[in-house]
Design a protein around this motif. Structure first.
Motif, PDB file in Angstrom:
ATOM      1  N   ALA A 108      55.696  65.285  76.993  1.00 59.59           N
ATOM      2  CA  ALA A 108      55.709  64.997  78.433  1.00 59.59           C
ATOM      3  C   ALA A 108      55.633  63.485  78.621  1.00 59.59           C
ATOM      4  O   ALA A 108      54.947  62.792  77.862  1.00 59.59           O
ATOM      5  N   HIS A 109      56.333  62.989  79.628  1.00 56.93           N
ATOM      6  CA  HIS A 109      56.235  61.592  80.073  1.00 56.93           C
ATOM      7  C   HIS A 109      56.558  60.605  78.941  1.00 56.93           C
ATOM      8  O   HIS A 109      57.716  60.400  78.648  1.00 56.93           O
ATOM      9  N   SER A 110      55.558  60.003  78.297  1.00 57.82           N
ATOM     10  CA  SER A 110      55.850  59.092  77.185  1.00 57.82           C
ATOM     11  C   SER A 110      55.340  59.669  75.868  1.00 57.82           C
ATOM     12  O   SER A 110      55.203  58.942  74.886  1.00 57.82           O
ATOM     13  N   SER A 135      49.018  53.736  73.475  1.00 58.85           N
ATOM     14  CA  SER A 135      49.454  52.354  73.704  1.00 58.85           C
ATOM     15  C   SER A 135      48.570  51.591  74.678  1.00 58.85           C
ATOM     16  O   SER A 135      48.546  50.364  74.660  1.00 58.85           O
ATOM     17  N   HIS A 136      47.898  52.306  75.566  1.00 57.31           N
ATOM     18  CA  HIS A 136      46.952  51.666  76.487  1.00 57.31           C
ATOM     19  C   HIS A 136      46.156  52.737  77.219  1.00 57.31           C
ATOM     20  O   HIS A 136      46.400  53.926  77.048  1.00 57.31           O
ATOM     21  N   ARG A 137      45.223  52.275  78.030  1.00 59.41           N
ATOM     22  CA  ARG A 137      44.220  53.210  78.553  1.00 59.41           C
ATOM     23  C   ARG A 137      44.644  53.958  79.818  1.00 59.41           C
ATOM     24  O   ARG A 137      43.927  54.839  80.268  1.00 59.41           O
ATOM     25  N   PRO A 184      45.824  56.627  82.346  1.00 60.48           N
ATOM     26  CA  PRO A 184      45.748  58.074  82.097  1.00 60.48           C
ATOM     27  C   PRO A 184      47.089  58.735  81.806  1.00 60.48           C
ATOM     28  O   PRO A 184      47.112  59.830  81.252  1.00 60.48           O
ATOM     29  N   ASP A 185      48.211  58.093  82.127  1.00 63.20           N
ATOM     30  CA  ASP A 185      49.492  58.714  81.740  1.00 63.20           C
ATOM     31  C   ASP A 185      49.896  58.338  80.307  1.00 63.20           C
ATOM     32  O   ASP A 185      50.993  58.687  79.858  1.00 63.20           O
ATOM     33  N   HIS A 186      48.986  57.667  79.570  1.00 68.58           N
ATOM     34  CA  HIS A 186      49.260  57.310  78.165  1.00 68.58           C
ATOM     35  C   HIS A 186      48.106  57.650  77.227  1.00 68.58           C
ATOM     36  O   HIS A 186      48.284  57.654  76.016  1.00 68.58           O
ATOM     37  N   PHE A 187      46.942  57.861  77.796  1.00 71.29           N
ATOM     38  CA  PHE A 187      45.769  58.133  76.952  1.00 71.29           C
ATOM     39  C   PHE A 187      44.964  59.270  77.578  1.00 71.29           C
ATOM     40  O   PHE A 187      44.551  59.178  78.731  1.00 71.29           O
ATOM     41  N   GLY A 245      55.276  52.075  74.757  1.00 72.69           N
ATOM     42  CA  GLY A 245      54.171  52.136  75.711  1.00 72.69           C
ATOM     43  C   GLY A 245      54.710  51.750  77.083  1.00 72.69           C
ATOM     44  O   GLY A 245      55.785  52.223  77.483  1.00 72.69           O
ATOM     45  N   ASP A 246      54.040  50.838  77.755  1.00 65.64           N
ATOM     46  CA  ASP A 246      54.555  50.364  79.044  1.00 65.64           C
ATOM     47  C   ASP A 246      55.137  48.952  78.941  1.00 65.64           C
ATOM     48  O   ASP A 246      55.171  48.221  79.938  1.00 65.64           O
ATOM     49  N   LEU A 247      55.578  48.566  77.740  1.00 66.71           N
ATOM     50  CA  LEU A 247      56.298  47.294  77.623  1.00 66.71           C
ATOM     51  C   LEU A 247      57.702  47.503  78.186  1.00 66.71           C
ATOM     52  O   LEU A 247      58.525  48.211  77.612  1.00 66.71           O
ATOM     53  N   MET A 287      61.995  57.546  78.234  1.00 69.13           N
ATOM     54  CA  MET A 287      60.684  58.120  78.550  1.00 69.13           C
ATOM     55  C   MET A 287      60.152  57.497  79.837  1.00 69.13           C
ATOM     56  O   MET A 287      60.812  56.672  80.459  1.00 69.13           O
ATOM     57  N   HIS A 288      58.969  57.942  80.242  1.00 65.76           N
ATOM     58  CA  HIS A 288      58.346  57.433  81.469  1.00 65.76           C
ATOM     59  C   HIS A 288      59.229  57.748  82.680  1.00 65.76           C
ATOM     60  O   HIS A 288      59.328  56.973  83.625  1.00 65.76           O
ATOM     61  N   CYS A 289      59.868  58.942  82.625  1.00 67.47           N
ATOM     62  CA  CYS A 289      60.821  59.338  83.670  1.00 67.47           C
ATOM     63  C   CYS A 289      60.147  60.129  84.796  1.00 67.47           C
ATOM     64  O   CYS A 289      60.818  60.544  85.733  1.00 67.47           O
TER      65      CYS A 289
HETATM   66 ZN   LIG Z   1      52.693  54.346  82.274  1.00 68.73          ZN
END
Ligand SMILES: [Zn+2]
Length: 234
Positions: free
Chosen positions: A7-9, A43-45, A47-50, A126-128, A197-199
């Motif tokens: 899901a997501h990323s 990749s970072h804190r 909530p959509d990544h951790f 991540g979000d880069l 990703m991140h769609c």
């Molecule tokens: Zn994000």
């Protein structure tokens, strides 16, 4: 190898002896063979990544390693898992158990990952991304683009087997700025696969990319994801 979009990323890569799980947020993690070493990245804190649910995996199986960005506080890691967890800053190299990791600085929070395992090379952004927004002041957007291109520079000409790169519909007409620069920087290579990703579950944004890039040499590299749980043999 098998790559599953969760899901997501969040993606799961299953190699012969190793599994790599990136940016778990929500959704179902497939059963991963117990004899594989599992490396879990965040990749970072945001909530959509951790999601701290990832620490459950270490209770269910052996040989789990957590590679977290430095902005995820140690206090968020259960005490029992701290020995098997590292927190990496940008521009850092780490290696263990045959897996090597290099981190890039992000234009958002945390880091991006370049991971080598079993002779293959992966990139998870991540979000880069080139987060230019309509309505932001021009100099803000210009600085964003400069930073994005500078932070991405270590990828110039790199051979990647699979890359996970944002394609975010919220950026409206700027949705492909980051993706298109990434594709041009890393060079043509018909073997590689790029997973958007991140769609935000809007996979029409991938169709839009195809519609707006009719002559791109990268068309065969971009993976058309259609929904959570899609998996791909590569
Ligand atoms: Zn994000």
């Amino acid at each position: 190898m098998k790559i599953t979009y969760i899901a997501h990323s969040c993606f799961l890569i299953e190699l012969e002896y190793t599994a790599l799980l990136f940016d778990y947020y929500q959704g179902e993690i497939p059963d991963i063979a117990r004899d594989k070493k599992l490396f879990v990245f965040a990749s970072h804190r945001h909530p959509d990544h951790f999601n701290p649910e990832i620490f459950r995996l270490a209770k269910e199986r052996e040989n789990v390693f957590y590679i977290l960005s430095y902005d995820i506080w140690k206090s968020r890691v259960p005490e029992e898992q701290r020995d098997q967890t590292v927190h990496l800053k940008p521009n850092t190299d780490w290696e263990a158990q045959g897996v090597s990791v290099h981190t890039l600085r992000s234009t958002d929070e945390g880091v991006a990952f370049v991971v080598k395992a079993e002779g293959r090379t992966f990139y998870h952004a991540g979000d880069l991304n080139d987060w230019r927004w309509e309505g932001e002041p021009d100099d803000w957007n210009r600085r964003m683009e400069e930073n994005f291109r500078r932070f991405l520079e270590p990828l110039r000409g790199i051979k990647l087997d699979a890359a996970f790169v944002p394609l975010d519909p919220r950026q409206e007409n700027g949705y492909a700025l980051g993706m298109d620069y990434f594709l041009s920087l890393t060079g043509e290579d018909s073997r590689r696969k790029i997973y958007p990703m991140h769609c935000w579950d809007n996979y029409g944004i991938i169709e839009r990319w195809f519609a707006e890039h009719p002559d791109s040499p990268d068309r065969e590299c971009i993976v058309q994801i259609t929904g959570r749980g899609d998996s791909f043999i590569q």
